[in-house]
Design a protein around this motif. Structure first.
Motif, PDB file in Angstrom:
ATOM      1  N   ILE A   1       2.112  -2.704 -30.307  1.00 25.51           N
ATOM      2  CA  ILE A   1       2.093  -3.465 -31.557  1.00 25.51           C
ATOM      3  C   ILE A   1       3.336  -4.334 -31.600  1.00 25.51           C
ATOM      4  CG2 ILE A   1       1.914  -3.253 -34.074  1.00 25.51           C
ATOM      5  CD1 ILE A   1       0.382  -0.890 -33.841  1.00 25.51           C
TER       6      ILE A   1
ATOM      7  N   ARG B   1      15.467  -9.350 -37.717  1.00 24.51           N
ATOM      8  CA  ARG B   1      16.855  -9.401 -38.188  1.00 24.51           C
ATOM      9  C   ARG B   1      17.754 -10.039 -37.138  1.00 24.51           C
ATOM     10  NH1 ARG B   1      14.615  -7.362 -42.311  1.00 24.51           N
ATOM     11  NH2 ARG B   1      14.371  -9.590 -42.585  1.00 24.51           N
TER      12      ARG B   1
ATOM     13  N   ILE C   1       6.892  -1.084 -33.681  1.00 24.39           N
ATOM     14  CA  ILE C   1       6.921  -1.689 -35.017  1.00 24.39           C
ATOM     15  C   ILE C   1       8.359  -1.776 -35.517  1.00 24.39           C
ATOM     16  CG2 ILE C   1       6.330  -1.299 -37.426  1.00 24.39           C
ATOM     17  CD1 ILE C   1       3.651  -0.181 -36.392  1.00 24.39           C
ATOM     18  N   MET C   2       9.112  -0.723 -35.304  1.00 23.40           N
ATOM     19  CA  MET C   2      10.508  -0.753 -35.730  1.00 23.40           C
ATOM     20  C   MET C   2      11.276  -1.830 -34.963  1.00 23.40           C
ATOM     21  SD  MET C   2      10.777   1.357 -38.125  1.00 23.40           S
ATOM     22  CE  MET C   2       9.121   1.564 -38.730  1.00 23.40           C
ATOM     23  N   LEU C   3      10.975  -1.945 -33.674  1.00 21.28           N
ATOM     24  CA  LEU C   3      11.648  -2.980 -32.874  1.00 21.28           C
ATOM     25  C   LEU C   3      11.273  -4.372 -33.368  1.00 21.28           C
ATOM     26  CD1 LEU C   3      11.368  -1.364 -29.339  1.00 21.28           C
ATOM     27  CD2 LEU C   3      13.488  -1.960 -30.521  1.00 21.28           C
TER      28      LEU C   3
ATOM     29  N   VAL D   1       3.728   3.201 -30.872  1.00 22.85           N
ATOM     30  CA  VAL D   1       3.309   2.453 -32.053  1.00 22.85           C
ATOM     31  C   VAL D   1       4.456   2.373 -33.060  1.00 22.85           C
ATOM     32  CG1 VAL D   1       1.803   2.525 -34.065  1.00 22.85           C
ATOM     33  CG2 VAL D   1       0.854   2.823 -31.793  1.00 22.85           C
ATOM     34  N   ILE D   2       5.090   3.499 -33.288  1.00 26.61           N
ATOM     35  CA  ILE D   2       6.190   3.487 -34.256  1.00 26.61           C
ATOM     36  C   ILE D   2       7.385   2.719 -33.700  1.00 26.61           C
ATOM     37  CG2 ILE D   2       7.862   4.933 -35.459  1.00 26.61           C
ATOM     38  CD1 ILE D   2       5.763   6.953 -35.897  1.00 26.61           C
ATOM     39  N   THR D   3       7.763   2.999 -32.455  1.00 29.90           N
ATOM     40  CA  THR D   3       8.976   2.344 -31.954  1.00 29.90           C
ATOM     41  C   THR D   3       8.790   0.827 -31.872  1.00 29.90           C
ATOM     42  OG1 THR D   3       8.274   2.795 -29.699  1.00 29.90           O
ATOM     43  CG2 THR D   3       9.837   4.325 -30.660  1.00 29.90           C
TER      44      THR D   3
ATOM     45  N   TYR E   1      10.793  -5.192 -36.548  1.00 34.51           N
ATOM     46  CA  TYR E   1      11.646  -5.487 -37.694  1.00 34.51           C
ATOM     47  C   TYR E   1      13.069  -5.768 -37.247  1.00 34.51           C
ATOM     48  CZ  TYR E   1       7.906  -4.281 -40.858  1.00 34.51           C
ATOM     49  OH  TYR E   1       6.730  -4.285 -41.535  1.00 34.51           O
ATOM     50  N   ILE E   2      13.525  -5.018 -36.254  1.00 39.57           N
ATOM     51  CA  ILE E   2      14.886  -5.250 -35.766  1.00 39.57           C
ATOM     52  C   ILE E   2      14.977  -6.658 -35.170  1.00 39.57           C
ATOM     53  CG2 ILE E   2      16.591  -4.516 -34.059  1.00 39.57           C
ATOM     54  CD1 ILE E   2      15.554  -1.650 -34.485  1.00 39.57           C
TER      55      ILE E   2
END
Lengths: 416, 517, 430
Positions: A138, A208, A200-202, A196-198, A204-205
């Motif tokens: 993702i 930024r 998505i977090m990446l 999937v989680i990592t 957002y990072i």
């Protein structure tokens, strides 16, 4: 002693059990195989095409029910039922006609569609590649941003002759995306953290990080304080190419080459075989001596690189040349739709990327010609992947019998 | 309870699982249902238990027609089933598992655990099924888990109890205990249906026997009227010879040497506890033991699939401890894994790809990591022919083949490159007699080529038929190594139950004599 | 012949080398991490800081019934002392003096590190601790509700990655309906209904049609994002009075709200915080003490076993997923009825995924999920507080904190956390 038995060697063992199609032997004619292939292809096409049709129909309904004037007509449905239907039909048909006209109706439109489709194809290949290794990427959005940032930085900072500059910028974009995807891959391989989680977090990072970069002196053009970068130098831009009346930039060929490369890697090399084996059954792959973690890491690196190329083609090709805040994220999500619609296969990805590119390039024309907003495309795309992801749903709508196709199951749970 | 099945027919796409089956079980009777794998026993019982619906025929309980649409209805009607794969929630306690579905509750659906525990204790006292109601299932050995399954049925007041292959995971001693329990339940007026493919057990416990073959009843009989040979012929449909033809082994130099191996299971418990073994070229060493005594972990550790905590593995004298599976293949190991669908094959890939799954990176199948499709296909066509794999084509996804043919694909692949050591785990589990015979012949042929064969099987019959030497494991240790001539069912049974624990960890070099008391 | 098989096979022995080795690795890993934190605190907040500045920790607001005096600490000394203490804790772990409860020791070290960080950031200034904690509770609300939604689904064996989409749908519908009806209560109910609808939809895909649950969830996320964005620009932007929901107001629980510190913090809030506490207790009791919970868990652990004792697996899963949808929808309404007072495009900004991480971190347990949600929320709130104070860290990096923390948690915890056994596996009724 019963299970240990011996029988006269002449008698053949009975055909084992339940397979209704067993016993045909292996000498099946080539012609039959071709026919079977064509039938398979037909089966494979039915669902995506029906999904597209259904999505367009439902998208039309959404248009009708969110258009104030048409809704007014429906308000007086009882007094003038035909008027309401007519207004609805006009709205939907005009919108889709305008969409068609400005996407593939003219050479200019086709050129624009191809250019729009390029990053979608590359990002779609990224998601598809990861799919084949059993991973759900993702994070194409984030990898694409990092790739574009790297390629863009090389493109506007260095001053080199074009034959060196352009390839360098492209390689930088690939590597940037690969590194960003690699983080998720290595985390998955080492700790079992669900990609999937990592990813998505990446994502957002990376948004930024992009904002931060765009605020820095290294990126921001002198005298500006909004979120935009310097434009890429001429020497690093993807050259324009004209095929007849259709004008595209060279990124289109990068995408085509990438599709061929992905196909070759997956189907014709031992590494690709290992990736597919790990994707289809990690247990058996491990028993066969393959390193599952290494394949996960590799898959995410390559997937990230492909997404990085998507960003690269966008920043080095017309019309952007400059990085802006929050500009690319939609491609990452469309990429999932492209990969699903293309059934995670390179040729399919190219076709569905063209389709999505057409939707996107036609939507502005549609908004200009009718009052239907560009955003309806997002709804239609969401509907397409909805129907593609749920083939059974489409089948039940159209009452098609289930085919022999194997269900796509990628990930079972959160375990390592 | 008297159970009658009349003219039951059940079709699945492409197969008829049951064809007009009639079966009558009187109350107080133990009725054995015999048949090969795939004969339709489980289908029939799943119909009785409401998991499937019959296409034709009817079920009568105590003379009343019973239209069963769900397990809930079957349970309510007094039918209880102990499934071959236990239907217990591993993280729940015994009491929670027993009461699940019929929970005693207080206000707001609050579980009345005190009442549940009391009833479990009461039942286990009455039938001598000792269990701790608060123990968590996953901590219990399989024998106790089976008692929980029986308790579950009794808790629901089952008057007809179906036991599906109940002895597969038990030691001979536990089997005796189970038989006593079954007898006690039948004497109390319950009817018991005992499903098995093991003739001896059926002859030992049943009042009457019904034999199924290919979904049809081929005969009703009683233990007094028949014997193993006749039953086997009935089950398989032709006369069967009960022994594998094989010449005496001519063992050569040691190929596999395992020395003081210690291995942990997935939960970090020690599963293999100082095992030493030697397998020599041209001999079959069988590991016998009740499932779950560390055999799987031992085999996985030898094949490089599980980390070794201590000890050494040597192949042809070379230390290969801790090698990864790929290095083990290169060193000359071939491995037929226990769970063929999960670990042995990639179901969605074609037969051809599965036949080179662990050999694709070798010539001639690939060069510099580019696959040579033509060689792969030629190789596949040859193996399919040679091992008689029944498949529509080599491009068919292997998951579409029958169990026997899937196993043949693995056998073909592994036997092709087995030139030093062949490790087989449960190579014939769940297969029909034809496939079993074929695979057994192939194994013996490999031995005669001078390959060292390590056979891990929990089927005592298979062990006795194939092995040249037998190492019995109990709780992660080798408790005895017997030559085939000195081994018999009784002696192995005692060892498998851990009868000589003091003699643990005998070095199984073959030269050593092991005395069994 | 003795049969001793009634005790567990191969019991874990005292000298179980493997388990011990991995525990030791874990302990040393946490120890090194703790020691590093201590070192950072010593160097950056202690030695590297200006001397002579005080930091003021404010513990009460002027409106509170009981006023607690502010705590004033010398910033540099605090950094130094706490740094030394944290480093010492790390050393205790590394050397093996402390062998048990390693995670707890690490947690204490981390907490002390945060105190040192606060003292450093607030040097020569003051920082409202009560505000920090209050903000944590506020931000934890959608995370906890999202995690509870995931808990309900996953305990029944359905992976719910669509929490994000459900939050977003809940937020949108709540804004629209509350504005139209003129009361937030209508928004609350309608937002939950939207969640139920998406839950049912996930159920249709995951349970009936057995679509890969991760893909099905992602489809809902994209669908929800697309539709709310479209309707946002098409409807809410055009008729702005449809995006003007009234917000819930905070109220106190008589008596309890007058308690010092905890009174204003816990007992004077909007309905959401109270709902989170009530739901935590209800879910714990429901899942582990009632028939409903036993059945839901059995379906998530071993659906076939549940089926054979007459439990309707599919219906149980549908009910759980829809109930989970309701809770996620409720969490979504928080965004428009409590947090901002209006709908914005993609306003959930990944909170649904952080909630999912909180669920994993909280080991599929209501109390654990709440604690995890509080940890994540604290990192978010801390980040905004630090952005207000004069710190040299760029704001973009501070904004990354919650996401980085999520990755660290998922990577560090997932291998040790045990999901329901049948989580993510479709069930085929025979």
């Amino acid at each position: 002693m019963t299970t240990a038995t011996e029988q006269p060697p002449a008698a053949p063992p009975p055909a084992g059990g339940d397979g209704g199609d067993a016993g045909a032997g292996t000498g099946g004619g080539r012609g039959r195989a071709v026919v079977a292939r064509l039938a398979d292809l037909g089966n494979a096409l039915v669902i995506p095409v029906l999904a597209l049709v259904t999505a367009l129909v439902v998208g039309g309904l959404v248009m009708v029910f969110t258009d104030p004037e048409t809704l007014d007509e429906w308000g007086s449905f009882l007094s003038d039922p035909l008027g309401a239907l007519e207004a609805s039909w006009d709205l939907v048909s005009e919108s889709y006609e305008a969409l068609w006209r400005s996407s593939v109706g003219t050479p200019r439109g086709i050129g624009r569609t191809l250019v729009e489709a390029t990053p979608l194809a590359l990002a779609g290949l990224s998601v598809a590649f990861a799919f084949r290794a059993g991973l759900f990427n993702i994070g194409a959005a984030g990898q694409l941003i990092i790739g574009a940032t790297c390629a863009g930085w090389v493109g506007f900072t260095w001053d080199l002759p074009a034959p060196i500059h352009l390839p360098l910028a492209v390689v930088a974009g690939f590597l940037g995306g690969a590194a960003w995807g690699g983080i998720a891959g290595v985390l998955k391989a080492r700790t079992g953290a669900h990609e999937v989680i990592t990813t998505i977090m990446l994502n957002y990072i990376s948004y930024r990080l992009l904002d931060y970069a765009l605020r820095s002196d290294a990126f921001q053009p002198p005298g500006r304080d909004d979120l935009i970068s310097k434009p890429v130098r001429e020497s690093a831009r993807l050259p324009e190419v004209s095929l007849g009346e259709v004008t595209v930039h060279a990124g289109v060929f990068v995408a085509l080459a990438a599709a061929v490369a992905v196909w070759w890697l997956l189907e014709r090399t031992t590494t690709g075989f290992r990736l597919r084996a790990v994707g289809a059954n990690p247990d058996a792959a491990r028993y066969a001596g393959m390193s599952v973690p290494a394949m996960y890491a590799l898959a995410m690196v390559v997937a990230g690189g492909l997404a990085g190329l998507a960003g690269t083609s966008n920043i080095l090709g017309r019309p952007s040349f400059s990085l802006t805040g929050g500009y690319y994220s939609f491609i990452g999500f469309d990429a999932i739709a492209v990969a699903l619609l293309g059934r995670a296969n390179p040729a399919g990805v190219l076709v569905s990327a063209f389709l999505f590119g057409a939707l996107r390039s036609g939507s502005t024309g549609m908004q200009a010609a009718t009052s239907t907003p560009v955003d309806i495309i997002v709804v239609i795309q969401a509907l397409i992947i909805l129907f593609v992801a749920a083939p059974a749903l489409v089948r039940s709508i159209y009452r098609i019998k289930a085919g022999r196709g194997t269900a796509q199951t990628f990930t079972a749970s959160w375990g390592s | 309870m008297k159970v009658e099945l009349r003219g039951i027919t059940k079709r699945f796409p492409g197969v008829v699982a049951c064809k007009g089956v009639d079966l009558t079980v009187e109350s107080g009777e133990v009725h054995a249902l015999l048949g090969e794998n795939g004969a339709g026993k489980s289908t029939l019982m799943n119909i009785l238990f409401g998991l499937y619906r019959a296409d034709e025929g009817e079920v009568c309980l105590d003379g009343e027609p019973f239209d069963c649409r769900s397990p809930a209805q079957a349970i309510a009607a007094g039918i209880g089933m102990v499934h071959q794969h236990f239907m217990l929630v591993p993280v729940f306690t015994v009491a929670e598992n027993v009461m699940l579905g019929v929970e005693p509750t207080g206000p707001l659906g609050r579980l009345d655990r005190v009442e549940a525990r009391r009833r479990v204790e009461e039942l286990s006292d009455r039938y001598g099924l000792a269990v701790d109601p608060d123990a968590v299932i996953e901590d219990l050995p399989v024998g106790v888990q089976q008692r929980v399954e029986i308790l579950k049925a009794l808790y629901r007041d089952a008057r007809c109890l179906i036991l599906d292959e109940p002895t597969a995971v038990l030691t001979p001693h536990e089997i005796d205990e189970l038989m006593a329990i079954i007898r006690q339940l039948a004497d109390g007026g319950r009817s018991v249906i005992f499903i098995s493919h093991k003739l001896r057990e059926a002859l030992g416990i049943a009042d009457r026997i019904t034999v199924l073959r290919g979904g049809e009843v081929v005969g009703h009989t009683t233990p007094a009227e028949t014997d193993e040979q006749a039953l086997a012929a009935m089950m398989v449909g032709r006369d069967v010879q009960l022994v594998v033809d094989k010449a005496p082994a001519r063992p050569g130099e040691p190929v596999l040497e395992v020395d003081g191996l210690v291995v942990s299971d997935d939960r970090g418990h020690r599963a293999v506890d100082g095992v030493s073994l030697t397998v020599r070229a041209g001999e079959i060493l069988a590991i016998a033991g009740v499932q779950g005594n560390g055999q799987s972990e031992l085999v996985e550790a030898i094949c490089g699939l599980r980390p070794v905590d201590a000890g050494a593995v040597r192949l042809d004298g070379r230390d290969v401890t801790g090698h990864d599976p790929r290095a083990m293949f290169r060193a000359g190991l071939a491995h037929v894994p226990e769970d063929r669908q999960r670990d042995g094959l990639i179901g969605s890939l074609p037969v051809a790809d599965n036949l080179v799954l662990n050999q694709l990176d070798r010539r001639p199948f690939s060069r510099r990591s580019v696959i040579n499709r033509r060689e792969v296909r030629r190789h596949a066509a040859r193996l399919v022919e040679e091992f008689d794999v029944r498949t529509p084509s080599i491009d068919t996804p292997v998951g579409n083949l029958s169990g026997g043919n899937q196993q043949k694909v693995i056998i073909a692949r592994e036997f092709f490159h087995a030139d030093r050591l062949l490790v087989l785990s449960q190579p014939t589990r769940g297969l029909d007699v034809g496939s079993i015979q074929y695979i057994h012949r192939q194994i013996v042929a490999k031995r005669d080529e001078g390959v060292a064969v390590l056979l891990n099987s929990s089927e005592l019959d298979e062990v006795l038929a194939l092995a040249d030497r037998i190492a019995v494991v109990y709780r992660g240790r080798v408790v005895g190594v017997l030559d085939r001539e000195e081994a018999n069912r009784e002696r192995l049974g005692l060892l498998m139950a851990g009868a000589v624990e003091e003699a643990a960890a005998v070095e199984a070099t073959g030269e050593e004599e092991v005395t069994v008391t | 012949m003795p049969t001793t098989l009634t005790e567990p096979l191969a019991p874990s022995r005292e000298a179980d080398l493997v388990a011990e080795r991995s525990a030791a690795r874990r302990r040393v890993g946490f120890g090194v991490a703790t020691a590093l934190l201590g070192l950072v605190a010593m160097l950056a907040f202690g030695i590297g800081s200006e001397s002579g500045l005080d930091a003021v920790f404010v513990l009460s607001r002027s409106s509170d019934a009981v006023q607690i005096p502010d705590v004033t600490v010398p910033a540099r000394a605090t950094g130094l002392v706490l740094g030394v203490v944290v480093a010492a804790l790390g050393a205790l772990l590394v050397t093996g003096v402390v062998r048990r409860r390693t995670f707890l020791v690490f947690g204490v070290g981390l907490a002390l590190f945060v105190v040192a960080l606060l003292a450093w950031a607030a040097r020569g200034d003051d920082i409202s601790i009560i505000g920090l904690l209050d903000g944590t509770l506020f931000r934890a609300t959608p995370l906890a509700l999202g995690a509870f939604a995931g808990l309900l689904c996953e305990r029944a064996g359905v992976v719910n990655i669509a929490i994000e989409g459900m939050l977003l749908a809940g937020a949108f519908v709540a804004a629209l309906t509350a504005s139209a009806a003129g009361t937030p209560w209508v928004g609350l109910v309608c937002g939950m209904a939207a969640g139920v609808l998406l839950g049912a939809f996930l159920g249709v895909m995951a349970i009936t049609y057995r679509v890969d649950q991760i893909i099905g969830g992602t489809v809902i996320n994209i669908f929800s994002l697309g539709l709310t964005s479209y309707l946002g620009t098409q409807v809410l932007a055009r008729y702005t009075d449809l995006n003007d929901p009234g917000a819930f107001r905070a109220f106190g629980i008589p008596g309890l709200e007058r308690l010092p510190l905890v009174g204003p913090l816990l007992f004077h809030n909007t309905i959401y915080v109270f709902l989170v506490f009530v739901l935590t207790a209800a879910l714990w009791w429901g899942l582990f003490r009632t028939r409903w919970g036993l059945r839901v868990r059995s379906v998530g652990e071993h659906p076939r076993a549940a089926d054979t004792v007459g439990i309707d697996v599919l219906r149980t899963r549908y009910r759980s997923v829809m109930l989970g949808g309701a809770v996620a929808g409720l969490g979504g309404t928080w965004f428009t009825l409590d947090a901002t007072g209006g709908f914005n495009e993609n306003m959930t900004a990944g909170k649904g995924f952080i909630a999912l991480a909180a669920l994993i971190f909280g080991r599929w347990h209501p109390v654990g999920a709440l604690v995890a949600a509080l940890v994540f929320a604290f990192s978010e709130e801390l980040q905004t507080r630090l952005a207000l104070l004069d710190t040299p860290i760029p704001s973009d990096f501070l904004l990354m904190t919650p996401y980085v923390v999520t990755i660290v948690v998922v990577a560090g915890v997932v291998g040790r956390s045990r999901a329901p056994a049948a989580d993510g596996q479709p069930y085929v009724v025979e």
